[in-house]
Each structure stands twice: as structure tokens, then as C-alpha cells.
Design a protein around this motif. Sequence first.
Motif, mmCIF file in Angstrom:
data_model
loop_
_atom_site.group_PDB
_atom_site.id
_atom_site.type_symbol
_atom_site.label_atom_id
_atom_site.label_comp_id
_atom_site.label_asym_id
_atom_site.label_seq_id
_atom_site.Cartn_x
_atom_site.Cartn_y
_atom_site.Cartn_z
ATOM 1 N N GLU A 1 0.838 -1.207 0.000
ATOM 2 C CA GLU A 1 0.000 0.000 0.000
ATOM 3 C C GLU A 1 0.870 1.253 0.000
ATOM 4 O O GLU A 1 0.538 2.257 -0.654
ATOM 5 C CB GLU A 1 -0.915 -0.022 1.219
ATOM 6 N N TYR A 2 1.974 1.214 0.722
ATOM 7 C CA TYR A 2 2.884 2.369 0.807
ATOM 8 C C TYR A 2 3.508 2.672 -0.553
ATOM 9 O O TYR A 2 3.721 3.833 -0.912
ATOM 10 C CB TYR A 2 3.972 2.055 1.823
ATOM 11 N N LEU A 3 3.793 1.616 -1.326
ATOM 12 C CA LEU A 3 4.420 1.790 -2.634
ATOM 13 C C LEU A 3 3.407 1.970 -3.763
ATOM 14 O O LEU A 3 3.790 2.274 -4.895
ATOM 15 C CB LEU A 3 5.308 0.577 -2.951
ATOM 16 N N ASP A 4 2.136 1.780 -3.466
ATOM 17 C CA ASP A 4 1.107 1.875 -4.499
ATOM 18 C C ASP A 4 1.076 3.286 -5.106
ATOM 19 O O ASP A 4 1.091 4.286 -4.392
ATOM 20 C CB ASP A 4 -0.266 1.552 -3.891
ATOM 21 N N GLY A 5 1.085 3.344 -6.427
ATOM 22 C CA GLY A 5 1.035 4.618 -7.117
ATOM 23 C C GLY A 5 2.351 5.359 -7.165
ATOM 24 O O GLY A 5 2.386 6.521 -7.588
ATOM 25 N N CYS A 6 3.436 4.708 -6.751
ATOM 26 C CA CYS A 6 4.745 5.358 -6.720
ATOM 27 C C CYS A 6 5.652 4.835 -7.827
ATOM 28 O O CYS A 6 5.623 3.643 -8.164
ATOM 29 C CB CYS A 6 5.442 5.100 -5.382
ATOM 30 N N ASP A 7 6.449 5.721 -8.380
ATOM 31 C CA ASP A 7 7.570 5.288 -9.204
ATOM 32 C C ASP A 7 8.691 4.848 -8.274
ATOM 33 O O ASP A 7 8.682 5.142 -7.068
ATOM 34 C CB ASP A 7 8.023 6.430 -10.113
ATOM 35 N N LEU A 8 9.685 4.131 -8.829
ATOM 36 C CA LEU A 8 10.740 3.556 -8.001
ATOM 37 C C LEU A 8 12.109 3.942 -8.531
ATOM 38 O O LEU A 8 12.301 4.101 -9.738
ATOM 39 C CB LEU A 8 10.608 2.029 -7.968
#
Length: 275
Positions: A97-104
Motif C-alpha cells: 500500500e505504501y508503494l502503491d502509485g509510486c515510481d521507483l
Amino acid sequence: MSDNQNPAEHSDDQPFLQIDRPIVFLDVQTTGPDSRTAHIVRLSTLRIEPDGQERFRSQLINPMAPISPGATDFHGITDEDVAHCKPFAAYAKALDEYLDGCDLAGFGIRRFHLKVLKQEFEFAGIHFHLSDRTIVDAMEIFHRLESRDFDSAHRRFVGGEFNRLTGNDATVNATRAIIAGQLDQHPELPSEPARLEEWATGTLGERHIDDQGRFTLSDDGDPIINFGRYRGYTLYDMSENHADYLRWIASDESFTPQQRQIAADAAEGVMPEAE
């Protein structure tokens, strides 16, 4: 995962990424160097929001598997350090959930970090999507900036731009100058052609002990390691002083069966013979 409010410092007037959605810089430390078998022992993330807010998180994780001695030498994390930590599965849902919608972003992230992370998510029963994300890999950028072609070698070791139109002998003379420049800038390189070939290819010709030249014979005929941090050490010395490193090689599936057997035998004081 625990928060740390000391994000990496950077100057406000320094150009940086222009983002319209969060980007997470991540780093994983693992039980070993093979992404197919590695498990995460520490996960660190730096999440940057479009408005510039930053949050750093880092968490030790119980890999539920032994940490190889070589990995501990690299990142300093031992089995004891993570013995009472929670496994990755305990953080998987919240992390997804924390990484959802994030680029890496990261260094070598595409080649190693994301493979291990995706695998850990799968073990936890979560399908971690990468297809809808932008991946910014600092190592890929570095390799493009520091190109490895003929022209870049000429600029580095000879100086100036190479002109292919100056004559039929231009390329061969330039190649000669490149090698001369390499030897001049790196005096540790051997100047004898045969030895230089051996260094460049990582092999020692007829002195191979294994099928890839990772174990070879020295000029004195002693079996030695021909890679990594202990390159040049005899297996006699390794057996007496660094047997755990040999046992790590013996347990790591990224090495060939022959190499693993050589390491296992040497850890017990049994030395190999050249092929």
C-alpha cells in the motif's frame, strides 16, 4: 516499518527530478548475492512527494533463512541481528500500500533489488506490479554517462576525439595508444601480453582449476582464488583463516557445482588439483 526523520540532504537550488507523483528510492540488503535465492534482511526506502516532502524508513527483517558469511561481510547484518525481527510477510500488505502509485528508483534496482522484492511479495501472496511504474536506475544512468565504446576509451586514455578519416592506420595506432594509456594510468596492470590477457579475461589459461577460472594456480603452483575480495589468496590461507567464506561459496547456487565442491573441500583442508 520504522520512520527516520533524517532524509538525505540536498540543496534547494540543486536541480532534481520533476515529479507529478511520489517516487520511492529503495535499497535491499539480502542473505546472499543471487537474486533467485536471496531473502531481504533490511529494506530501506526514501519516499519523495511531488510537494517535496520526504520520509525515510528502514526495517530489519527476519529472512527465515541463514545469512551467508559473504553477505554479512558486505552489509554487516548477522543472523543474530534479525533473529527476533518479523518476517517480510508481516510487512508485505502495508508495504504494498505504501508503494502503491509510486515510481521507483535505486542503484542496480532493475537487475537485483526489484527481483528480490517482487519475489518476497509473491512468497507473501501479493502480486507486486511493476508494469505501471517508472523505474529510475542510477546504475543504468551511470553506464550511459560513462560509455564503454572505442571513442570514450580514446578520450579517456589518449585524449581528444578520434578521427577515423585520418588514414588507414588510424584505428590500429589509436588502439595501440589506448592500451599504452591504460597501462600508464593503471600501473598495477601486467605489461606482458599473456598476463594482460589473463587479467582482462579473468582467466589463467592452463592454470585453471575449475571450469571458469575462478580457482587457479599461482606462479608457484599454489591453488588461489581468482575473483572477489580474496583474489590472490591461496586456498591454504583461506582454509585456515577464512573457511566461512569458502563455505559460503559452497552453499551459493550462483557458483557452478565444480566451484562449490572445490570450496567445500578447501574449507575442510582438502586442496584441488589443476585440470
